[in-house]
Design a protein around this motif. Structure first.
Motif, PDB file in Angstrom:
ATOM      1  N   THR A  95       0.804  -1.226   0.000  1.00 58.62           N
ATOM      2  CA  THR A  95       0.000   0.000   0.000  1.00 58.62           C
ATOM      3  C   THR A  95       0.834   1.273   0.000  1.00 58.62           C
ATOM      4  O   THR A  95       0.321   2.342  -0.312  1.00 58.62           O
ATOM      5  CB  THR A  95      -0.966   0.011   1.194  1.00 58.62           C
ATOM      6  OG1 THR A  95      -0.228  -0.083   2.416  1.00 58.62           O
ATOM      7  CG2 THR A  95      -1.941  -1.155   1.087  1.00 58.62           C
TER       8      THR A  95
ATOM      9  N   LEU B 230       0.768   3.553  -3.134  1.00 58.02           N
ATOM     10  CA  LEU B 230      -0.288   4.560  -3.321  1.00 58.02           C
ATOM     11  C   LEU B 230      -0.407   5.420  -2.066  1.00 58.02           C
ATOM     12  O   LEU B 230      -1.456   5.490  -1.434  1.00 58.02           O
ATOM     13  CB  LEU B 230      -1.622   3.873  -3.621  1.00 58.02           C
ATOM     14  CG  LEU B 230      -1.791   3.345  -5.045  1.00 58.02           C
ATOM     15  CD1 LEU B 230      -3.085   2.555  -5.165  1.00 58.02           C
ATOM     16  CD2 LEU B 230      -1.779   4.486  -6.054  1.00 58.02           C
TER      17      LEU B 230
ATOM     18  N   TRP C  13      -3.341   7.797  -1.476  1.00 52.14           N
ATOM     19  CA  TRP C  13      -4.669   7.282  -1.125  1.00 52.14           C
ATOM     20  C   TRP C  13      -4.668   6.726   0.283  1.00 52.14           C
ATOM     21  O   TRP C  13      -3.692   6.083   0.696  1.00 52.14           O
ATOM     22  CB  TRP C  13      -5.065   6.153  -2.082  1.00 52.14           C
ATOM     23  CG  TRP C  13      -5.612   6.580  -3.403  1.00 52.14           C
ATOM     24  CD1 TRP C  13      -5.739   7.843  -3.898  1.00 52.14           C
ATOM     25  CD2 TRP C  13      -6.104   5.702  -4.427  1.00 52.14           C
ATOM     26  NE1 TRP C  13      -6.268   7.811  -5.164  1.00 52.14           N
ATOM     27  CE2 TRP C  13      -6.513   6.517  -5.510  1.00 52.14           C
ATOM     28  CE3 TRP C  13      -6.241   4.323  -4.530  1.00 52.14           C
ATOM     29  CZ2 TRP C  13      -7.055   5.983  -6.675  1.00 52.14           C
ATOM     30  CZ3 TRP C  13      -6.771   3.786  -5.693  1.00 52.14           C
ATOM     31  CH2 TRP C  13      -7.174   4.614  -6.753  1.00 52.14           C
TER      32      TRP C  13
ATOM     33  N   ARG D 191      -9.469   3.575   0.450  1.00 53.69           N
ATOM     34  CA  ARG D 191      -9.593   3.758  -0.997  1.00 53.69           C
ATOM     35  C   ARG D 191      -8.721   2.759  -1.760  1.00 53.69           C
ATOM     36  O   ARG D 191      -9.100   2.312  -2.858  1.00 53.69           O
ATOM     37  CB  ARG D 191      -9.225   5.189  -1.380  1.00 53.69           C
ATOM     38  CG  ARG D 191      -9.548   5.502  -2.835  1.00 53.69           C
ATOM     39  CD  ARG D 191      -9.390   6.957  -3.168  1.00 53.69           C
ATOM     40  NE  ARG D 191      -9.693   7.207  -4.570  1.00 53.69           N
ATOM     41  CZ  ARG D 191      -9.512   8.383  -5.170  1.00 53.69           C
ATOM     42  NH1 ARG D 191      -9.045   9.420  -4.488  1.00 53.69           N
ATOM     43  NH2 ARG D 191      -9.799   8.528  -6.455  1.00 53.69           N
ATOM     44  N   ILE D 192      -7.573   2.428  -1.202  1.00 55.70           N
ATOM     45  CA  ILE D 192      -6.720   1.425  -1.844  1.00 55.70           C
ATOM     46  C   ILE D 192      -7.453   0.089  -1.936  1.00 55.70           C
ATOM     47  O   ILE D 192      -7.451  -0.570  -2.989  1.00 55.70           O
ATOM     48  CB  ILE D 192      -5.394   1.266  -1.075  1.00 55.70           C
ATOM     49  CG1 ILE D 192      -4.545   2.533  -1.198  1.00 55.70           C
ATOM     50  CG2 ILE D 192      -4.616   0.049  -1.587  1.00 55.70           C
ATOM     51  CD1 ILE D 192      -3.302   2.524  -0.328  1.00 55.70           C
TER      52      ILE D 192
ATOM     53  N   CYS E 153      -8.388  -1.651  -5.492  1.00 54.46           N
ATOM     54  CA  CYS E 153      -7.900  -2.990  -5.824  1.00 54.46           C
ATOM     55  C   CYS E 153      -9.064  -3.932  -6.115  1.00 54.46           C
ATOM     56  O   CYS E 153      -9.026  -4.699  -7.094  1.00 54.46           O
ATOM     57  CB  CYS E 153      -7.049  -3.530  -4.682  1.00 54.46           C
ATOM     58  SG  CYS E 153      -5.414  -2.773  -4.540  1.00 54.46           S
TER      59      CYS E 153
ATOM     60  N   ILE F 248      -3.183  -7.402  -0.831  1.00 53.28           N
ATOM     61  CA  ILE F 248      -2.395  -6.207  -0.533  1.00 53.28           C
ATOM     62  C   ILE F 248      -1.469  -6.526   0.636  1.00 53.28           C
ATOM     63  O   ILE F 248      -1.654  -7.525   1.350  1.00 53.28           O
ATOM     64  CB  ILE F 248      -3.280  -4.989  -0.173  1.00 53.28           C
ATOM     65  CG1 ILE F 248      -4.068  -5.252   1.128  1.00 53.28           C
ATOM     66  CG2 ILE F 248      -4.205  -4.629  -1.327  1.00 53.28           C
ATOM     67  CD1 ILE F 248      -4.762  -4.010   1.674  1.00 53.28           C
TER      68      ILE F 248
ATOM     69  N   GLY G 134      -4.008   8.298  -8.507  1.00 54.25           N
ATOM     70  CA  GLY G 134      -3.871   6.949  -7.988  1.00 54.25           C
ATOM     71  C   GLY G 134      -4.376   5.876  -8.931  1.00 54.25           C
ATOM     72  O   GLY G 134      -3.803   4.783  -9.020  1.00 54.25           O
TER      73      GLY G 134
ATOM     74  N   LEU H  48      -2.136   2.690 -10.273  1.00 54.07           N
ATOM     75  CA  LEU H  48      -2.550   1.297 -10.105  1.00 54.07           C
ATOM     76  C   LEU H  48      -2.683   0.591 -11.449  1.00 54.07           C
ATOM     77  O   LEU H  48      -2.257  -0.563 -11.608  1.00 54.07           O
ATOM     78  CB  LEU H  48      -3.871   1.249  -9.340  1.00 54.07           C
ATOM     79  CG  LEU H  48      -4.279  -0.069  -8.687  1.00 54.07           C
ATOM     80  CD1 LEU H  48      -3.133  -0.714  -7.921  1.00 54.07           C
ATOM     81  CD2 LEU H  48      -5.465   0.162  -7.770  1.00 54.07           C
TER      82      LEU H  48
END
Length: 287
Positions: free
Chosen positions: A15, A18, A21, A25-26, A30, A38, A272, A276
């Motif tokens: 994580t 990012l 974020w 939100r991550i 995803c 993650i 972001g 990703l």
């Protein structure tokens, strides 16, 4: 080698990639892309709360590829070592609650150096503290059935972040502290930290399936403008990532491939979603 081009079954996102974020939100981003794993950082989990993080992961059908991070063992005074143990114990408890497969250890360097005020020049002493600290916390980790993965860092971090700088050193520690080879103590292989090592292939083979607990990817840029926060997106630098992956898979590693990019002047400044999507594309074509 596994074919990564057609699916994201083995893709995991650290994580920190990012940082723009929040964790919530991550997880959502995803899940929207079909990413199933993650590796979160403990500070972010503490902010959200372990119970809430667990709920978000369950609802998104996302599991953990690892948990960052334990370690940072060396201290200036022996009286501080109990506090180090308690800090690591809390990390392990959270990792167990979230069903992490392992906790990654960034072992630390000279006391005070991460804060810019090194209190010692005794690197050998720091390494002894690392060995003693891992041995002490390992007993607790075993009681939780939570494997520990020593992550050797590039030698440029020897003073402050990690005085374990090669796979050989990390595996020597594993063999000395826990020779049983039952999967309780192993290593995390990060391309950024080990690609330069002329012994890397032999040490990956030495590790074997029982010691290989993580595989992290990014790239080494030329020039590198910042020691900590100028990692490259896979394919933008000089690391032969696919060859390193072939070595860990030949040695028996079949876990998640974790993308971990620290990039304060580039990828952390971008949208972001773009970051990703680029990670996924490069995973399919470069890793």
């Amino acid at each position: 080698m596994r074919d990564l081009s057609q699916h994201l079954e083995h893709f995991a996102l650290n994580t920190a990639t990012l940082r723009q974020w929040p964790l919530e939100r991550i997880i959502e981003g995803c899940a929207r892309r079909g990413i199933r794993a993650i590796a979160p950082w403990h500070a972010d989990v503490e902010r959200v709360g372990v119970a809430q993080t667990k709920r978000l992961l369950r609802e998104a059908q996302i599991e953990l590829a690892g948990y960052c991070r334990g370690g940072l063992f060396p201290v200036a005074q022996a009286s501080e070592r109990d506090a180090v143990f308690e800090r690591n114990r809390r990390v392990l408890d959270a990792a167990r609650e979230l069903d992490a497969p392992c906790v990654v250890l960034v072992v630390g360097g000279l006391p005070g150096a991460m804060e810019g005020e090194p209190q010692s020049r005794d690197l050998a002493g720091a390494r002894e503290q690392v060995k003693d600290g891992i041995a002490r916390i390992l007993d607790y980790a075993k009681s939780l059935r939570m494997p520990l993965a020593i992550e050797p860092l590039h030698p440029m971090y020897a003073a402050d972040r990690a005085c374990v700088n090669t796979l050989e050193h990390a595996l020597d520690l594993c063999d000395e502290i826990d020779p049983s080879m039952q999967g309780d103590l192993g290593i995390a292989v990060d391309c950024y930290h080990v690609w330069w090592d002329p012994k890397v292939d032999a040490q990956i083979a030495r590790a074997g399936k029982q010691r290989l607990l993580g595989f992290h990817v990014c790239d080494w840029l030329v020039p590198t403008r910042d020691m900590l926060n100028d990692r490259g997106m896979m394919g933008d630098g000089v690391i032969d990532i696919a060859r390193l992956r072939s070595q860990v898979e030949r040695a028996g590693f079949d876990g998640f491939i974790e993308v971990e990019i620290f990039s304060s002047d580039n990828w952390w400044k971008r949208d972001g979603d773009d970051v990703l999507d680029t990670c996924v594309a490069r995973y399919r074509t470069v890793v």
